[in-house]
Design an enzyme around this catalytic site. Sequence first.
Site, PDB file in Angstrom:
ATOM      1  N   ASP A  91      -6.015   4.087  -4.371  1.00 24.70           N
ATOM      2  CA  ASP A  91      -4.959   3.072  -4.372  1.00 24.70           C
ATOM      3  C   ASP A  91      -5.498   1.741  -4.883  1.00 24.70           C
ATOM      4  OD1 ASP A  91      -2.759   1.470  -3.823  1.00 24.70           O
ATOM      5  OD2 ASP A  91      -3.148   1.396  -1.663  1.00 24.70           O
TER       6      ASP A  91
ATOM      7  N   ASP B  25      -0.651  -1.085  -9.763  1.00 24.19           N
ATOM      8  CA  ASP B  25      -0.813  -0.451  -8.460  1.00 24.19           C
ATOM      9  C   ASP B  25      -0.585   1.055  -8.538  1.00 24.19           C
ATOM     10  OD1 ASP B  25      -0.908   0.222  -5.793  1.00 24.19           O
ATOM     11  OD2 ASP B  25       0.901  -0.860  -5.214  1.00 24.19           O
TER      12      ASP B  25
END
Length: 421
Positions: free
Chosen positions: A126, A307
């Site tokens: 992530d 992201d």
Amino acid sequence: MQLTLATALAILPFLVSASPTPAPQGTKLTFPRRSFTKDGVVDINALQSHVANVRTKIARGFENFEKNTGTVHKNDNGSLRKLLKRSPVPEPATGSDPLTDDLDQELWQGNINVGTPANTFSVDFDTGSSDLFLPGTKCTGANCRGHKLFNTAASSTAVDQRKTFSLAFGDGSTVSGEQFDDTVTIAGLTATSQRVGAASVYSAGFALDVSPPDGLMGMGFQQISVFNAPPVFQTLVSEGKVTESVFGFTLLESGSELFLGGTDTSKFTGSLAFTPVTDVGFWEINFNGASVGTKSIFTTATDSIVDTGTTLLIGDTTHVTAIYAAIPGSKNAARTAGEGFFTVPCASIPTDISLTVGGSKISLNAFSFNLGQVSEGSADCVGGLMADDSVGFWILGDVFLENTYTEFDVGNKRVGFAPVA
């Protein structure tokens, strides 16, 4: 930055391939695609839960940024802070009913080794957060059941930092526990003193039937770390374990990979177009507008974060609404899919929506943009571009990233993009 300068190895989603060679040519991890559909239909509840968790993750980042730097993040307008103040949902002491469907909700996951002797854990990668955490042996609740546990007592290199941590999630649940320093290895690349969270309480969002990976590995910057400690890749850089301080993601229906320590030139065409990180914390950059076909929607520099932990492409309401207005047959789907969502005709999913990043236009393909039918038998499909003003910037999530090779340059604090090969 060529492949020959990288530090390399191959690693599959559930198999780590270690190498005795100290300077191999790249560290590559492959993983499956993530989606929120089953049989072509969007799981609205799962999608809305994901949005709630994204908002809470950004709120955590803002809070950690202020705590770690002493400065309020320029995009923090305060509207998300209330998400971190909700009363936590207690973890059930007994088992919960498993989900009855087989929703294809895979994560961008791969394996790492932690501890001495090494134990293998699967983690979600992530770039929108910065901490590594795993379920510890004190985590006996239902949400840790089925995950491999991080036994710090069995690791000769684990050092208790005498610090706790707590991370809130969108459903009000938390991940909390103790902080340790330990050895973390990714396919032969070893960080010898890496901060790892050993959770004693696990969020409902990490229950095995919702999230198969054991834990999460953040790949942002230390400024948004709840531990206020270097993330794994930055530790590898500082310890001289990689030749180049870059990593790259290719997110595809099949053949997705994370490439560490160099550039996988086989995954893209042309040259990488770089744009600088504007605020170190998130991978925060400016992009320069959007268009639908030949129609320019806006051309102003627009703040965004890159992201991999967000499935959607999320933007401000004014510009997102204008983009959908240029798509024939699009509809506001607030009543069916949730606030901020729109539908487009399933028979004519647009292929001409593009963002200009680093001076290069990146078009969204129909497969990435189409999240699936809004309901079974419907002629309308949910678009992967969502409107949300609360986060304070655009989020370039997987709907965008699936169309590009994306390189994260830690050393030069910039992000590079090129169309996938």
